[in-house]
Structure formats: structure tokens, C-alpha cells
Motif scaffolding. Structure first.
Motif, mmCIF file in Angstrom:
data_model
loop_
_atom_site.group_PDB
_atom_site.id
_atom_site.type_symbol
_atom_site.label_atom_id
_atom_site.label_comp_id
_atom_site.label_asym_id
_atom_site.label_seq_id
_atom_site.Cartn_x
_atom_site.Cartn_y
_atom_site.Cartn_z
ATOM 1 N N HIS A 84 0.860 -1.184 0.000
ATOM 2 C CA HIS A 84 0.000 0.000 0.000
ATOM 3 C C HIS A 84 0.894 1.231 0.000
ATOM 4 C CE1 HIS A 84 0.704 0.569 4.351
ATOM 5 N NE2 HIS A 84 0.698 -0.753 4.388
ATOM 6 N N ASP A 85 0.295 2.394 -0.093
ATOM 7 C CA ASP A 85 1.055 3.644 -0.170
ATOM 8 C C ASP A 85 2.164 3.549 -1.224
ATOM 9 O OD1 ASP A 85 -0.521 4.817 1.802
ATOM 10 O OD2 ASP A 85 0.772 4.089 3.409
ATOM 11 N N VAL A 86 1.810 2.972 -2.360
ATOM 12 C CA VAL A 86 2.761 2.793 -3.457
ATOM 13 C C VAL A 86 3.001 4.138 -4.140
ATOM 14 C CG1 VAL A 86 3.090 1.673 -5.698
ATOM 15 C CG2 VAL A 86 2.060 0.391 -3.803
ATOM 16 N N ASP A 87 4.249 4.551 -4.198
ATOM 17 C CA ASP A 87 4.630 5.808 -4.839
ATOM 18 C C ASP A 87 5.607 5.485 -5.964
ATOM 19 O OD1 ASP A 87 5.798 8.259 -5.596
ATOM 20 O OD2 ASP A 87 5.531 9.096 -3.581
ATOM 21 N N ARG A 88 5.083 5.392 -7.176
ATOM 22 C CA ARG A 88 5.911 5.027 -8.329
ATOM 23 C C ARG A 88 6.899 6.133 -8.701
ATOM 24 N NH1 ARG A 88 0.648 2.944 -9.339
ATOM 25 N NH2 ARG A 88 0.671 0.673 -9.491
ATOM 26 N N VAL A 89 6.562 7.379 -8.409
ATOM 27 C CA VAL A 89 7.459 8.490 -8.741
ATOM 28 C C VAL A 89 8.750 8.388 -7.933
ATOM 29 C CG1 VAL A 89 7.769 11.004 -8.650
ATOM 30 C CG2 VAL A 89 5.594 10.023 -9.438
ATOM 31 N N HIS A 90 8.615 8.144 -6.635
ATOM 32 C CA HIS A 90 9.788 8.097 -5.759
ATOM 33 C C HIS A 90 10.304 6.680 -5.532
ATOM 34 C CE1 HIS A 90 9.310 12.320 -5.121
ATOM 35 N NE2 HIS A 90 8.063 12.135 -4.736
ATOM 36 N N GLY A 91 9.562 5.688 -6.006
ATOM 37 C CA GLY A 91 10.012 4.303 -5.894
ATOM 38 C C GLY A 91 9.892 3.732 -4.499
ATOM 39 N N THR A 92 8.866 4.146 -3.765
ATOM 40 C CA THR A 92 8.678 3.651 -2.399
ATOM 41 C C THR A 92 7.317 2.971 -2.265
ATOM 42 O OG1 THR A 92 7.733 5.734 -1.638
ATOM 43 C CG2 THR A 92 10.137 5.483 -1.449
ATOM 44 N N PHE A 93 7.230 2.098 -1.293
ATOM 45 C CA PHE A 93 5.968 1.432 -0.980
ATOM 46 C C PHE A 93 6.014 0.992 0.480
ATOM 47 C CE2 PHE A 93 8.815 -1.966 -2.026
ATOM 48 C CZ PHE A 93 8.449 -3.026 -1.194
ATOM 49 N N ALA A 94 4.844 0.746 1.021
ATOM 50 C CA ALA A 94 4.732 0.179 2.365
ATOM 51 C C ALA A 94 4.029 -1.161 2.231
ATOM 52 C CB ALA A 94 3.939 1.109 3.275
ATOM 53 N N TYR A 95 4.151 -1.971 3.251
ATOM 54 C CA TYR A 95 3.457 -3.249 3.224
ATOM 55 C C TYR A 95 2.966 -3.594 4.621
ATOM 56 C CZ TYR A 95 7.331 -5.615 5.437
ATOM 57 O OH TYR A 95 8.275 -5.997 6.353
ATOM 58 N N GLY A 96 1.995 -4.475 4.643
ATOM 59 C CA GLY A 96 1.490 -5.017 5.898
ATOM 60 C C GLY A 96 1.480 -6.526 5.799
ATOM 61 N N ARG A 124 9.759 -4.875 -10.041
ATOM 62 C CA ARG A 124 8.943 -3.666 -10.209
ATOM 63 C C ARG A 124 9.752 -2.375 -10.068
ATOM 64 N NH1 ARG A 124 5.978 -4.175 -13.371
ATOM 65 N NH2 ARG A 124 4.805 -2.377 -12.689
ATOM 66 N N ARG A 125 11.053 -2.485 -9.795
ATOM 67 C CA ARG A 125 11.966 -1.350 -9.792
ATOM 68 C C ARG A 125 11.740 -0.349 -8.654
ATOM 69 N NH1 ARG A 125 12.617 1.537 -15.378
ATOM 70 N NH2 ARG A 125 12.733 -0.623 -15.999
ATOM 71 N N PHE A 126 11.248 -0.800 -7.521
ATOM 72 C CA PHE A 126 11.138 0.083 -6.365
ATOM 73 C C PHE A 126 12.490 0.130 -5.662
ATOM 74 C CE2 PHE A 126 6.769 -0.665 -7.337
ATOM 75 C CZ PHE A 126 6.151 0.524 -7.007
ATOM 76 N N GLN A 127 12.702 1.187 -4.877
ATOM 77 C CA GLN A 127 14.009 1.360 -4.235
ATOM 78 C C GLN A 127 13.940 1.372 -2.712
ATOM 79 O OE1 GLN A 127 15.277 4.374 -2.619
ATOM 80 N NE2 GLN A 127 13.344 5.487 -2.784
ATOM 81 N N LYS A 128 12.717 1.414 -2.149
ATOM 82 C CA LYS A 128 12.623 1.432 -0.695
ATOM 83 C C LYS A 128 11.283 0.874 -0.231
ATOM 84 C CE LYS A 128 12.937 4.273 3.388
ATOM 85 N NZ LYS A 128 12.601 5.568 3.920
ATOM 86 N N ALA A 129 11.342 0.051 0.820
ATOM 87 C CA ALA A 129 10.151 -0.511 1.462
ATOM 88 C C ALA A 129 10.024 0.061 2.861
ATOM 89 C CB ALA A 129 10.268 -2.031 1.551
#
Length: 183
Positions: A84-96, A124-129
Motif C-alpha cells: 500500500h502507499d505505493v509511490d511510483r514516482v519516488h520508488g517507495t511502498f509500504a506493506y502489511g 517492479r523497480r522500487f528502491q525502498k520498502a
């Protein structure tokens, strides 16, 4: 053949309509439910069946996912996780993540988190969880520290449950930190 969705102990998969019974049974453990989010009134079998059927039919986004954590051998549902709180611009996401109480302390959560992060970072090319953990959830605090998450912040008295206020800890892990520990 190897699947990115299969770890040492678990497989991540979509929810199936017949999973409703397992998830309804997890709701019987109030302390664990509180640790995950918040306590809800009991739901009927009909409502639990409808919930699982609706999720099974829901179209999945590639980045905002909801996955069943099932045993590798036997495909028994032991929990669920989501991004959730997936931010494709900054490459961040949160998870539960939530593991049903009968399945605690078997390594399922750690295995599932590593699988999810591997997908989000390398496919998916994210850089931070990021993950938020309540101060009363000591097993989850220990899990995130053990996996190599960095404690980045604390929101004091931000949640009320079971007659007390809990702080929330923010944990973060970058792709570099993940690669160093888990690649």
C-alpha cells in the motif's frame, strides 16, 4: 522450474474463495488481530465467504498487491500480506503482513517478506520498502530488526487498542540494504 513466489517455507498466491474459513478462524485471536490493525466485530460465515469471493475476483495491480501466505507444502493459508502507499514516482511502498496465531514462530513471515521485497525491488523497480509496527507487537518489531530493516521514526501514542495507547515504529529498507543481506 522455480517460481519467484515460492520461498523456503511459503508460497505467495492469490486468495481463493475457499480460503474464507482459514481467515475467519484467525479472527478468533483478538490479540493478534489488534497487532495487525484493529479489532472488528465477528463476521458471519456468509460475510466471510463473500469477502473471500470478492477478493478472488478482484483485478490485481502489479504494484498494489494482496497475497495469501500459504505453506509451501500443502498450500495451507497461514496469513496475508499487501502493499500500500505505493509511490511510483519516488520508488517507495509500504506493506502489511499478518500471520494467523496458530502459525506464529514458524518462519513464515520472514520468508514471505523476503519474497515480496525481492519482487518489488527486482521486478517492479522500487528502491525502498517501509513498514509501520505497533509498539505492543514485539514479535513484529523483532522480525523487522532481524530482517535488517532500519528504525526510521516513531509516532507516539498514535493508536488506541485494548485499553492503552501504542506508539508506531516506522521501519525502512532500501534495495541496497536488501541486496546486501538477502540477495
Amino acid at each position: 522450474m522455480t517460481s519467484v513466489w515460492v520461498g523456503q517455507r511459503v508460497r505467495l498466491r492469490a486468495i481463493e474463495p475457499e480460503d474464507w474459513e482459514a481467515f475467519r478462524s484467525f479472527d478468533e485471536y483478538s490479540d493478534a488481530v489488534r497487532n495487525g490493525h484493529r479489532l472488528h466485530p465477528p463476521r458471519s460465515a456468509a460475510r466471510a465467504r463473500k469477502w473471500a469471493a470478492e477478493l478472488a475476483e478482484e483485478e490485481q495491480d502489479l504494484d498494489a498487491v494482496r497475497l495469501v501466505i500459504a505453506t509451501r507444502d500443502g498450500d495451507l493459508p497461514v496469513g496475508m500480506m499487501n502493499t500500500h502507499d505505493v509511490d511510483r514516482v519516488h520508488g517507495t511502498f509500504a506493506y502489511g503482513i499478518g500471520i494467523g496465531t496458530p502459525h506464529h514462530r514458524k518462519g513464515y513471515a520472514g520468508d514471505a517478506v523476503v519474497l515480496l521485497l525481492r519482487y518489488m525491488f527486482f521486478e517492479r523497480r522500487f528502491q525502498k520498502a517501509e513498514a509501520w509496527v505497533y509498539s505492543s507487537n514485539e514479535p513484529s518489531l523483532a522480525l523487522h530488526r532481524r530482517l535488517g530493516f532500519v528504525e526510521e521514526g516513531r509516532r507516539r501514542r498514535s493508536r488506541y487498542a485494548n485499553g492503552r495507547y501504542d506508539d508506531e515504529f516506522l521501519f525502512g529498507m532500501t534495495i541496497e540494504e536488501f541486496t546486501e543481506r538477502h540477495a
